[in-house]
Scaffold this active site. Structure first.
Site, PDB file in Angstrom:
ATOM      1  N   GLU A 125       0.841  -1.195   0.000  1.00  0.00           N
ATOM      2  CA  GLU A 125       0.000   0.000   0.000  1.00  0.00           C
ATOM      3  C   GLU A 125       0.879   1.249   0.000  1.00  0.00           C
ATOM      4  OE1 GLU A 125      -2.901   0.062   3.172  1.00  0.00           O
ATOM      5  OE2 GLU A 125      -3.789   1.928   2.444  1.00  0.00           O
ATOM      6  N   ASN A 140     -12.324  -1.124  -1.069  1.00  0.00           N
ATOM      7  CA  ASN A 140     -11.655  -1.737   0.082  1.00  0.00           C
ATOM      8  C   ASN A 140     -12.360  -1.291   1.360  1.00  0.00           C
ATOM      9  OD1 ASN A 140      -9.123  -2.794   1.636  1.00  0.00           O
ATOM     10  ND2 ASN A 140      -9.327  -0.658   2.323  1.00  0.00           N
ATOM     11  N   GLU A 141     -12.615  -2.227   2.237  1.00  0.00           N
ATOM     12  CA  GLU A 141     -13.227  -1.913   3.543  1.00  0.00           C
ATOM     13  C   GLU A 141     -14.322  -0.847   3.382  1.00  0.00           C
ATOM     14  OE1 GLU A 141     -10.318  -1.309   6.682  1.00  0.00           O
ATOM     15  OE2 GLU A 141      -9.565  -3.339   6.444  1.00  0.00           O
ATOM     16  N   TYR A 143      -7.073  -8.729  11.603  1.00  0.00           N
ATOM     17  CA  TYR A 143      -5.727  -8.594  12.180  1.00  0.00           C
ATOM     18  C   TYR A 143      -5.692  -9.232  13.562  1.00  0.00           C
ATOM     19  CZ  TYR A 143      -4.517  -5.299   8.462  1.00  0.00           C
ATOM     20  OH  TYR A 143      -4.244  -4.736   7.244  1.00  0.00           O
ATOM     21  N   GLU A 165      -6.429  -9.009   4.054  1.00  0.00           N
ATOM     22  CA  GLU A 165      -5.489  -8.362   4.977  1.00  0.00           C
ATOM     23  C   GLU A 165      -5.481  -9.169   6.263  1.00  0.00           C
ATOM     24  OE1 GLU A 165      -5.964  -4.127   5.556  1.00  0.00           O
ATOM     25  OE2 GLU A 165      -6.480  -3.825   3.448  1.00  0.00           O
ATOM     26  N   GLN A 191       1.978  -5.962   5.841  1.00  0.00           N
ATOM     27  CA  GLN A 191       2.191  -5.688   4.426  1.00  0.00           C
ATOM     28  C   GLN A 191       3.630  -6.091   4.081  1.00  0.00           C
ATOM     29  OE1 GLN A 191       0.878  -1.824   3.099  1.00  0.00           O
ATOM     30  NE2 GLN A 191      -1.022  -1.929   4.263  1.00  0.00           N
TER      31      GLN A 191
HETATM   32  O1  AHR Z   1      -3.095  -2.402   6.354  1.00  0.00           O
HETATM   33  C1  AHR Z   1      -3.360  -1.164   6.909  1.00  0.00           C
HETATM   34  C2  AHR Z   1      -4.820  -0.751   6.754  1.00  0.00           C
HETATM   35  O2  AHR Z   1      -5.622  -1.622   7.485  1.00  0.00           O
HETATM   36  C3  AHR Z   1      -5.377  -0.820   5.353  1.00  0.00           C
HETATM   37  O3  AHR Z   1      -5.120   0.312   4.621  1.00  0.00           O
HETATM   38  C4  AHR Z   1      -6.840  -0.953   5.604  1.00  0.00           C
HETATM   39  O4  AHR Z   1      -7.512  -1.612   4.560  1.00  0.00           O
HETATM   40  C5  AHR Z   1      -6.916  -1.686   6.925  1.00  0.00           C
HETATM   41  O5  AHR Z   1      -7.813  -1.104   7.784  1.00  0.00           O
END
Ligand code: AHR
Length: 521
Positions: free
Chosen positions: A58, A202-203, A269, A325, A374
Site C-alpha cells: 500500500e 476496500n473496507e 488482524y 489483509e 504488508q
Molecule cells: O493495512 C493497513 C490498513 O488496514 C489498510 O489500509 C486498511 O484496509 C486496513 O484497515
C-alpha cells in the site's frame, strides 16, 4: 471460567479427542503419551492454491516510497533490487495494490505519463506526507514483472466514479484500439497487461466509504457491471468483505450480489491489546505471547462463520473467501511516524503467521487467496529497510518454509490434541499442514506454539512409503528474538535433526516455540 473447570475441560479433551486438522473431526486418545499424528496420504484433499501466500503493498509509510521504490545514486526513482531479489525467493504469487484505505483515495490517472508532469498527492490517511505520484500503474506493473507475480488491483469506489474504474480496467487490459488502450500505448506500453484480479473498493464498511452492506451491495454491482470482458481476459471481481466476524455483511453481500462476485475479501488482524493500545512488538512477556497465540486461532472461527453463510448461497464453492489483509498489528515502533505503521517482527509474529497459514490451508476448499499486511516496512512485514540496508524478518522465513505448499495437494491429518497453558489460559500447542507436491514429495510444516515445553510427535503415514526425511527449523532463545540491522541473523532457519524414521513411523521432537518444515521422500 475457573482454573478447576478449565483443567477438567482440558483433561476431558485430552482423554477424549483427536483433532482432525482442517475438518474439526475428533477421536479418542490417552493423556501423557507423545502426540500421535495420522497423515492420510491415501485420501488427498483440495489444492492449496498458491494465492493464499499473497502479499500487499500500500501507499503507506515506507512500503512503496522508501521500500520498493527508492532514490538511486543519481537522485532518480528506481525499483529496490535487493528487496525484489529477496522476495523472489519466496515466490510471491500476487501483490495487492495500491491499498488498503489508500485505494479509495487514489486516482489512477494522476500516476501515469511523464513523472515530472504528475500532480502530487497528500497522503492524509497515512502520516500526511506528500507523494509525487512517481509510483503509478506502469511502475507497479514493472515491479510485478520483476517479481514474477500477479497483480491484484483495488479500484476506487469510495471517492471515485464508475467511469474512472472502468477506464483503469480498459487502460490495463484493452487489446485493440480504444481511448484508454491508445493512452497506454502513448505512455510506452503496447501490449495489454491482462490483469485479472480486481478489487471493487476496500473496507467499504470503514475507510472505503462507511457504507451499509445493503448500499455497498448495490454500488458493487454497479461498478462491477462496467468491468467488461475482452476476449479471454475476464475480470475476477473481488467484493469488499466484512471486518472479522461481521456475519451480517457477508449475508447481505452473498444474498444481494453473490452472482456477480468471484471473491469476497474479509480482513482480520491479530492484536494483543485493543485498537487504542495494541501492545509493543518487542517488549512483551509470556502473557502477551499466550494472548497472541489464542487470538491467532480466532481466524479459524471467522472462516468457519463466513463459510457457513457462503455454503448456503454457493454450495458449489464458486465464490472464493479471500483474507485480503491479515497479520499482527502492534503499536508503531518508538520514534517512528505513527501514521507509517512501522513495527518490528519477532519470533512471536513468525509463529502466529504459521498458525494463520495452517488455518488457511485447512480451509483451502473455500479460502483461495490471502494477503499478509504488508510486504515492506509496514505491519507484519517480510522485509525491513533502512536506507540501502535491508533485513529479512522471522515472518519472511515462514513464508519461505511454506513455499512447499504452493499449489500442492492438501493431505488430511488427525492429531491428538496437545495443550499449551499459561496460568488459567490455554490453547492448542501444535499447528500443522501436510501437502503433496506433483512429484509425490510430501511436505509437513509443524509449529509448536508452547514456549516452555517440547512435544514429541509420532507420525503414522498412511498410503505412502517414505524412506527419507530432511528438515529445517526456525526458532530462537528468546520469545521476542528479532533481527536488527546490527544483528540481522538472530532468527534464521537452521538444519533440523529432530526427525527420524523407523519403519512406517516418523518421530519428530519439536522444540519449544519452533517451526519446522520437513520433506519426506
Ligand atoms: O493495512 C493497513 C490498513 O488496514 C489498510 O489500509 C486498511 O484496509 C486496513 O484497515
Amino acid at each position: 471460567m475457573t482454573r478447576a473447570s478449565l483443567l477438567a475441560g482440558r483433561a476431558a479433551r485430552l482423554l477424549a479427542r483427536y483433532v482432525l486438522l482442517g475438518t474439526g473431526h475428533t477421536t479418542a486418545e490417552s493423556a501423557g503419551a507423545p502426540q500421535r499424528l495420522i497423515l492420510n496420504a491415501d485420501t488427498p484433499g483440495p489444492t492449496i492454491i498458491r494465492h493464499i501466500y499473497g502479499h500487499f503493498a500500500e501507499h503507506l509509510g515506507l512500503d512503496i516510497y522508501g521500500g520498493f521504490w527508492i532514490r538511486g545514486d543519481d537522485g532518480g526513482w528506481q525499483l529496490n533490487r535487493p528487496v525484489i531479489e529477496a522476495l523472489r525467493r519466496i515466490n510471491p504469487p500476487n501483490v495487492r495494490w495500491p491499498g488498503g484505505c489508500f485505494a479509495d483515495y487514489y486516482h489512477w490517472k494522476d500516476g501515469i505519463g511523464p513523472r515530472e508532469d504528475r500532480p502530487t498527492i497528500v497522503n492524509n490517511l497515512w502520516g500526511g506526507v506528500t507523494e509525487d505520484n512517481s509510483f503509478g500503474t506502469h511502475e507497479f506493473m514493472a515491479l510485478v514483472e520483476e517479481l514474477g507475480t500477479e497483480p491484484v488491483i483495488v479500484g476506487n469506489v469510495g471517492s471515485g466514479t464508475v467511469q474512472e474504474m472502468s477506464q483503469w480496467w480498459e487502460y490495463m487490459n484493452h487489446p485493440g484500439q480504444s481511448p484508454m488502450a491508445d493512452l497506454r500505448r502513448a505512455n510506452g506500453q503496447d501490449e495489454p497487461w491482462n490483469v485479472k484480479y480486481w478489487g471493487v473498493g476496500n473496507e467499504s464498511w470503514g475507510c472505503g466509504g462507511n457504507m451499509t452492506p445493503e448500499y455497498y451491495a448495490d454500488l458493487y454491482k454497479r461498478f462491477a457491471t462496467y468491468l467488461h470482458n475482452y476476449g479471454d481476459v475476464r475480470p475476477y471481481r473481488i467484493a469488499a468483505g466484512p471486518p472479522g466476524d461481521n456475519l451480517h455483511w457477508m449475508e447481505v453481500m452473498m444474498r444481494d450480489a453473490g452472482q456477480m462476485i468471484d471473491g469476497i475479501d474479509v480482513h482480520h488482524y491479530t492484536l494483543v491489546g485493543d485498537w487504542t493500545i495494541k501492545g509493543s512488538a518487542t517488549d512483551f512477556g509470556e502473557r502477551e505471547w499466550m494472548i497472541a497465540m489464542q487470538r491467532a486461532r480466532r481466524m479459524d472461527d471467522i472462516i468457519r462463520g463466513h463459510s457457513a453463510i457462503m455454503d448456503r448461497y454457493d454450495p458449489q464453492k464458486r465464490v472464493a473467501l479471500i483474507i485480503g489483509e491479515w497479520g499482527m498489528w502492534h503499536d508503531p515502533a518508538p520514534g517512528s511516524n505513527p501514521g507509517f505503521l512501522y513495527q518490528q517482527n519477532t519470533l512471536r509474529d513468525a509463529i502466529v503467521a504459521a498458525v494463520q497459514l495452517d488455518i488457511f490451508n485447512a480451509h483451502a476448499d473455500r479460502v483461495r487467496m490471502a494477503n499478509i499486511a504488508q510486504t515492506v516496512n509496514v505491519l507484519q512485514a517480510m522485509i525491513l529497510t533502512e536506507g540501502d540496508a535491508m533485513l529479512l524478518t522471522p515472518t519472511y522465513h515462514v513464508f519461505e518454509f511454506y513455499t512447499v505448499h504452493h499449489d500442492a495437494t492438501l493431505l488430511p491429518m488427525t492429531m491428538s490434541e496437545a495443550t499449551y497453558t499459561f496460568g488459567d489460559e490455554e490453547t492448542e500447542a501444535i499447528s500443522a499442514t501436510a501437502s503433496q507436491a506433483e512429484d509425490g514429495t510430501i511436505h509437513l510444516t509443524l509449529t509448536n506454539v508452547d514456549p516452555n515445553s517440547g512435544h514429541t510427535i509420532s507420525v503414522d503415514i498412511r498410503g505412502r512409503e517414505v524412506s527419507q526425511v530432511t528438515g529445517r527449523i526456525l526458532t530462537a532463545a528468546d520469545l521476542n528474538a528479532h533481527n536488527t540491522f546490527d544483528a540481522p541473523e538472530t532468527v534464521k532457519p537452521e538444519v533440523f535433526s529432530g526427525a527420524r524414521l523407523a519403519g512406517d513411523t516418523l518421530t519428530i521432537e519439536m522444540p519449544p516455540k519452533s517451526i519446522v518444515v520437513l520433506e519426506l521422500r
